[in-house]
Write an enzyme that holds these catalytic residues in place. Structure first.
Site, short mmCIF file in Angstrom:
data_model
loop_
_atom_site.label_atom_id
_atom_site.label_comp_id
_atom_site.label_asym_id
_atom_site.label_seq_id
_atom_site.Cartn_x
_atom_site.Cartn_y
_atom_site.Cartn_z
N ASP A 1 -5.24 6.68 11.97
CA ASP A 1 -5.26 7.91 12.77
C ASP A 1 -5.24 7.56 14.26
O ASP A 1 -4.55 8.19 15.05
CB ASP A 1 -6.52 8.72 12.43
N GLN B 1 -17.64 -1.01 -7.77
CA GLN B 1 -17.32 -2.11 -6.85
C GLN B 1 -18.50 -2.43 -5.94
O GLN B 1 -18.70 -3.60 -5.59
CB GLN B 1 -16.06 -1.77 -6.06
N HIS C 1 -11.93 10.65 7.88
CA HIS C 1 -10.48 10.42 7.74
C HIS C 1 -9.95 11.53 6.83
O HIS C 1 -9.79 11.35 5.63
CB HIS C 1 -10.20 9.04 7.15
N ARG D 1 -3.33 10.15 -2.94
CA ARG D 1 -3.09 11.59 -2.85
C ARG D 1 -1.60 11.87 -3.04
O ARG D 1 -0.77 11.25 -2.39
CB ARG D 1 -3.55 12.07 -1.47
N ASN E 1 -8.94 6.56 -0.45
CA ASN E 1 -9.52 7.87 -0.12
C ASN E 1 -10.39 8.46 -1.22
O ASN E 1 -10.14 8.21 -2.38
CB ASN E 1 -8.39 8.85 0.19
P1 NAX Z 1 -0.83 2.92 -4.93
O1 NAX Z 1 -0.96 3.90 -6.03
O2 NAX Z 1 0.53 2.40 -4.59
O3 NAX Z 1 -1.74 1.67 -5.26
C1 NAX Z 1 -3.05 1.81 -5.67
C2 NAX Z 1 -3.34 0.64 -6.56
O4 NAX Z 1 -4.72 0.69 -6.86
C3 NAX Z 1 -2.57 0.69 -7.88
O5 NAX Z 1 -1.93 -0.55 -8.12
C4 NAX Z 1 -3.67 0.98 -8.89
O6 NAX Z 1 -3.42 0.41 -10.16
C5 NAX Z 1 -4.87 0.32 -8.20
N1 NAX Z 1 -6.15 0.74 -8.69
C6 NAX Z 1 -6.52 1.93 -9.22
N2 NAX Z 1 -7.79 1.89 -9.63
C7 NAX Z 1 -8.25 0.65 -9.36
C8 NAX Z 1 -9.48 0.00 -9.57
N3 NAX Z 1 -10.50 0.63 -10.14
N4 NAX Z 1 -9.60 -1.28 -9.17
C9 NAX Z 1 -8.58 -1.92 -8.61
N5 NAX Z 1 -7.36 -1.37 -8.40
C10 NAX Z 1 -7.21 -0.09 -8.77
O7 NAX Z 1 -1.57 3.55 -3.67
P2 NAX Z 1 -1.47 3.14 -2.12
O8 NAX Z 1 -0.36 3.90 -1.51
O9 NAX Z 1 -1.48 1.66 -2.01
O10 NAX Z 1 -2.81 3.80 -1.54
C11 NAX Z 1 -4.09 3.31 -1.85
C12 NAX Z 1 -5.18 4.20 -1.27
O11 NAX Z 1 -5.12 4.26 0.14
C13 NAX Z 1 -5.10 5.66 -1.72
O12 NAX Z 1 -6.40 6.10 -2.04
C14 NAX Z 1 -4.61 6.38 -0.50
O13 NAX Z 1 -4.96 7.74 -0.51
C15 NAX Z 1 -5.30 5.60 0.57
N6 NAX Z 1 -4.83 5.75 1.95
C16 NAX Z 1 -5.74 5.69 2.95
C17 NAX Z 1 -5.39 5.79 4.28
C18 NAX Z 1 -6.41 5.69 5.38
O14 NAX Z 1 -6.02 5.85 6.53
N7 NAX Z 1 -7.70 5.46 5.14
C19 NAX Z 1 -3.98 6.02 4.66
C20 NAX Z 1 -3.01 5.62 3.60
C21 NAX Z 1 -3.43 5.98 2.22
O15 NAX Z 1 -3.21 7.36 2.03
#
Ligand code: NAX
Length: 333
Positions: free
Chosen positions: A159, A112, A187, A92, A131
């Site tokens: 959280d 997946q 979440h 996001r 997310n």
């Molecule tokens: P980043 O953009 O730094 O990393 C995401 C990685 O996923 C990138 O390297 C991208 O190439 C890869 N990716 C995209 N599509 C893919 C696929 N189909 N297969 C494998 N890899 C793929 O994001 P990051 O900050 O690491 O966050 C990752 C996710 O966590 C986001 O969706 C974010 O919103 C979510 N979060 C969830 C939280 C929670 O409490 N549940 C909190 C933190 C975070 O916001």
């Protein structure tokens, strides 16, 4: 030493994974006696970056880490895995609502889920971080029908950790002294942080957090702060929470794998059985205890009227997300 276990992390070239991989590989999650192989999945354009992450893992010289497999193939990534951290998704950005993300992300989790179904161990424990985490976990489970639904969870531990810190700071104790703060539901900004069953220890004495926390602070400061903390971190960092998200993912999987402490429960988003009036069949965050790799929803807790009405809102949002996600998966949107 136990046999080598296989652990996949998706989004392995991203910012959460950068903190997460080190903690997993040094034994913080599966135990300091547990050898492991890491499967690192990301998309083709990220393979160069991923190679850098592999080099760094090698350079950490970690005694438990037996093998690292970087790949852009879901088949290879999920082959024989015992545990899966599904982090990879589109994060996001500032000003973006979670719903905007849903359509982009559910397809990833459908693919997946199908790959987990075909290639992972049937006992695999899946933690979805990407997310919208609850609904992504539901989609993943739906497309992996040969794996028990109980094996799919989503992360609300960040959280919980945020809430635990705020309560501890307010009461003037350490985070370790605060127990049983609950996050209910999704979440998202509709999540329900709840201190009605929380307790804390001060000067050797165990007490209930309420009434020492006044209602005004709980309802008008604490709840909105926890609900909006993710957005506040994005506004400040221009990037979503990463260090704290990685720590929370480790806490979640460690407690699931190794068990919770007696007298304590943690929040995990798990398949709902209808407890506390939550709709059945969505991935809903509940207070759980864990033992022997199984989670159990804690029953019989006090749920006040205010919390109950908020539970309805978060439940409604999860049902809407589910319907939208399934429509995307089935090509109807
Ligand atoms: P980043 O953009 O730094 O990393 C995401 C990685 O996923 C990138 O390297 C991208 O190439 C890869 N990716 C995209 N599509 C893919 C696929 N189909 N297969 C494998 N890899 C793929 O994001 P990051 O900050 O690491 O966050 C990752 C996710 O966590 C986001 O969706 C974010 O919103 C979510 N979060 C969830 C939280 C929670 O409490 N549940 C909190 C933190 C975070 O916001």
């Amino acid at each position: 030493m136990a046999d080598v276990i296989r652990v996949v992390v998706t989004g392995a070239a991203g910012q959460i994974a950068y903190s997460l991989l080190y903690q997993i590989a040094k034994g913080d999650v599966f135990g300091h006696n547990q050898k492991l192989a890491l499967h690192l999945l990301d998309i083709p354009p990220m393979m160069g970056v991923l190679q850098g992450v592999v080099m760094e893992l090698q350079d950490c010289a970690l005694p438990l880490l037996q093998e690292v497999i970087p790949t852009d193939s879901v088949d290879m990534a999920f082959k024989d895995v015992d545990a899966a951290f599904l982090v990879g998704a589109m994060p996001r950005r500032e000003g973006m609502e979670r719903k905007d993300l849903l359509a982009a992300n559910v397809k990833i989790f459908k693919d997946q889920g199908e790959a987990l179904d075909k290639y992972a161990k049937k006992s695999v424990k899946v933690l979805v971080v990407g997310n919208p985490a609850n609904t992504n976990a539901l989609v993943c489970s739906h497309y992996a029908p040969s794996i028990p639904k109980e094996n799919f969870t989503a992360m609300t531990r960040l959280d919980q950790n945020r809430a635990q810190y705020q309560v501890a700071a307010k009461l003037g104790v350490g985070v370790i002294d605060v127990r049983n703060v609950i996050i209910w539901g999704n979440h998202s900004a509709t999540q329900v942080p709840d201190v009605a069953n929380a307790s804390y220890t001060k000067n050797g004495e165990s007490k209930r957090a309420l009434p020492d926390l006044d209602n005004n602070w709980v309802n008008n400061e604490f709840v909105p702060l926890v609900q909006k903390r993710g957005a506040a971190v994005i506004a400040a960092r221009k990037l979503s929470s990463a260090m704290s998200a990685a720590k929370a993912a480790c806490d979640h999987m460690r407690d699931w794998w190794q068990g919770t402490q007696s007298g304590s429960f943690v929040s995990m988003a798990v398949i709902s059985d209808g407890s506390y009036g939550a709709p059945k069949g969505v991935i809903f965050s509940f207070p759980v205890t864990t033992s022997g790799g199984q989670w159990t929803i804690v029953q019989g807790l006090t749920v006040g009227d205010q919390v109950r009405s908020k539970l309805e809102l978060t439940a409604k949002e999860l049902l809407e997300e589910r319907d939208e996600a399934m429509a995307v998966c089935e090509g109807k949107l």
